[in-house]
Design a protein around this motif. Structure first.
Motif, PDB file in Angstrom:
ATOM      1  N   MET A  46       0.855  -1.189   0.000  1.00  0.00           N
ATOM      2  CA  MET A  46       0.000   0.000   0.000  1.00  0.00           C
ATOM      3  C   MET A  46       0.885   1.231   0.000  1.00  0.00           C
ATOM      4  SD  MET A  46      -3.057   1.163   0.002  1.00  0.00           S
ATOM      5  CE  MET A  46      -3.843  -0.386   0.277  1.00  0.00           C
ATOM      6  N   ARG A  94      -2.311  -5.453   1.838  1.00  0.00           N
ATOM      7  CA  ARG A  94      -2.907  -5.485   0.493  1.00  0.00           C
ATOM      8  C   ARG A  94      -3.900  -4.358   0.266  1.00  0.00           C
ATOM      9  NH1 ARG A  94      -3.334 -11.166   1.531  1.00  0.00           N
ATOM     10  NH2 ARG A  94      -5.532 -10.842   2.033  1.00  0.00           N
ATOM     11  N   GLN A  95      -4.737  -4.077   1.263  1.00  0.00           N
ATOM     12  CA  GLN A  95      -5.878  -3.200   1.040  1.00  0.00           C
ATOM     13  C   GLN A  95      -5.908  -1.971   1.935  1.00  0.00           C
ATOM     14  OE1 GLN A  95      -9.449  -5.569   1.333  1.00  0.00           O
ATOM     15  NE2 GLN A  95      -8.712  -7.125  -0.088  1.00  0.00           N
ATOM     16  N   ALA A 103      -5.583  -0.176  -5.210  1.00  0.00           N
ATOM     17  CA  ALA A 103      -5.141  -1.523  -4.845  1.00  0.00           C
ATOM     18  C   ALA A 103      -3.947  -1.974  -5.672  1.00  0.00           C
ATOM     19  CB  ALA A 103      -6.292  -2.523  -5.010  1.00  0.00           C
TER      20      ALA A 103
END
Length: 396
Positions: free
Chosen positions: A1, A73-74, A194
């Motif tokens: 990220m 990841r998010q 993302a």
């Protein structure tokens, strides 16, 4: 990220600190107020009631690596925002529990909320959002949340006295449902695209390369968490075992909070220093404080000084949990590394009440304090090794 903002604002740090106060107060710390009323009404053994907290921490530890990967990841904005729902669901189920298995199931649900909403998830999110600038945010948030028990214990006690413990659970759950989502949505930036997020495969090799460093840091954080949990849960009992009255033990325990906050203020003023210095100060204060409490039970002033010094070291411990890995790994790797490191620490916290309770029952308070002193001295040795290693690399 990817990093989406240069630095957290003061107002956002305050909001995040308030959110942490509410979630910690409604999960990890709430049993200090609820345990006696629960035991009195239900007749369940105190060991099983406190075992609920151990179960919740265990679940949180098992889920911590998965939360770290998800944040990597998010981003963690949504996860943290939903943590209030998880803790509120646990409190609601607890309020409805007429049988012990349901009470324990409530702590399983609570553990899910704790994994999503306590320090490790927040620090990982801050690292992905602000990179190296997250250090000042971590210091500020731990300073604000240092007032957690001073705020939430009186509020919870007021709720229990007017609503009963079941009503208090429902009332606190309502507070979490109304506040946590908007607090995190307001205080945390929206995640970057993302496509910018690192994949787990991009993170794992770096962790493998620094396996020894990772192992030593994990041991350092695990022992620190065990020491914090043991003192938080058993300090009053230990002081009474050393000969102090209940009133004196409670008064002496009050020394921890102010010294904890004071050490965080000092660290905030020195936020440009390398966190290894903070780690060194933390473990030395923790060890010296415990040694004074252990060796000087007949002198009240020695116990007071020991608790003040221990409180200062424990206050810094929460900061180095977030700041030290951030100084040693990149922001892209930080969330995954922090999630992995959290599991052993939380599992250690889950086991601490059982182990310390056994030692206390069979060997007495001096044996418990002696064991804690030994663990604290091991932590000093670990930080000394880290210092030598990092100085050799020119990192500290």
């Amino acid at each position: 990220m990817s990093v989406v903002s240069a630095k957290a604002s003061t107002s956002h740090i305050l909001l995040l600190g308030i959110a942490q106060i509410l979630v910690w107060g409604g999960s990890f710390f709430i049993l200090a107020v609820l345990a006696d009323p629960v035991v009195q009404e239900t007749g369940w053994s105190r060991q099983w009631v406190y075992g609920g907290l151990s179960l919740g921490v265990l679940v949180s530890g098992l889920l911590a690596p998965a939360c770290g990967r998800l944040i990597a990841r998010q981003g963690g904005r949504t996860l943290l925002s939903l943590s209030g729902l998880g803790v509120a669901a646990g409190l609601t189920l607890m309020a409805c529990a007429q049988h012990l298995p349901v009470f324990l199931l409530a702590w399983v649900v609570m553990g899910i909320g704790m994994a999503a909403g306590l320090y490790d998830a927040l620090f990982a999110t801050l690292g992905t959002c602000y990179g190296a600038q997250a250090r000042s945010a971590i210091s500020g948030i731990t300073l604000v949340s240092g007032f957690c028990t001073a705020i939430t214990w009186p509020i919870a006690a007021f709720m229990v006295s007017h609503l009963g413990w079941r009503g208090a659970c429902l009332a606190y759950a309502a507070v979490l449902l109304l506040t946590i989502w908007p607090l995190y949505r307001r205080a945390l930036p929206a995640p970057a695209l993302a496509a910018q997020a690192p994949r787990p495969s991009q993170v794992a090799p770096e962790v493998a390369v620094n396996r020894l460093l990772y192992t030593v840091l994990t041991a350092l954080f695990t022992l620190g968490a065990v020491l914090m949990t043991a003192i938080s849960i058993q300090l009053i009992t230990l002081l009474q075992g050393l000969g102090y009255s209940l009133a004196s033990a409670v008064a002496l325990s009050a020394c921890l909070g102010p010294s904890q906050v004071a050490s965080r203020i000092i660290d905030l003023l020195n936020r440009n220093g390398h966190p290894m210095w903070t780690a060194l100060a933390s473990v030395i204060c923790t060890a010296v404080g415990l040694l004074l409490v252990t060796l000087g039970p007949s002198l009240v002033w020695v116990t007071v000084v020991g608790l003040v010094i221990f409180g200062a070291g424990n206050g810094l411990r929460a900061i180095i949990r977030g700041a030290l890995p951030l100084a040693l790994w990149s922001p892209a790797e930080y969330a995954t590394v922090l999630g992995r490191m959290a599991r052993p620490a939380l599992l250690g916290q889950a086991a601490t009440p059982l182990i310390c309770g056994y030692v206390l029952e069979h060997q007495g308070p001096q044996a418990v304090l002696g064991l804690l002193c030994l663990l604290a001295l091991i932590n000093v040795a670990l930080v000394a090794w880290l210092f030598r290693t990092l100085l050799g690399r020119g990192a500290a």
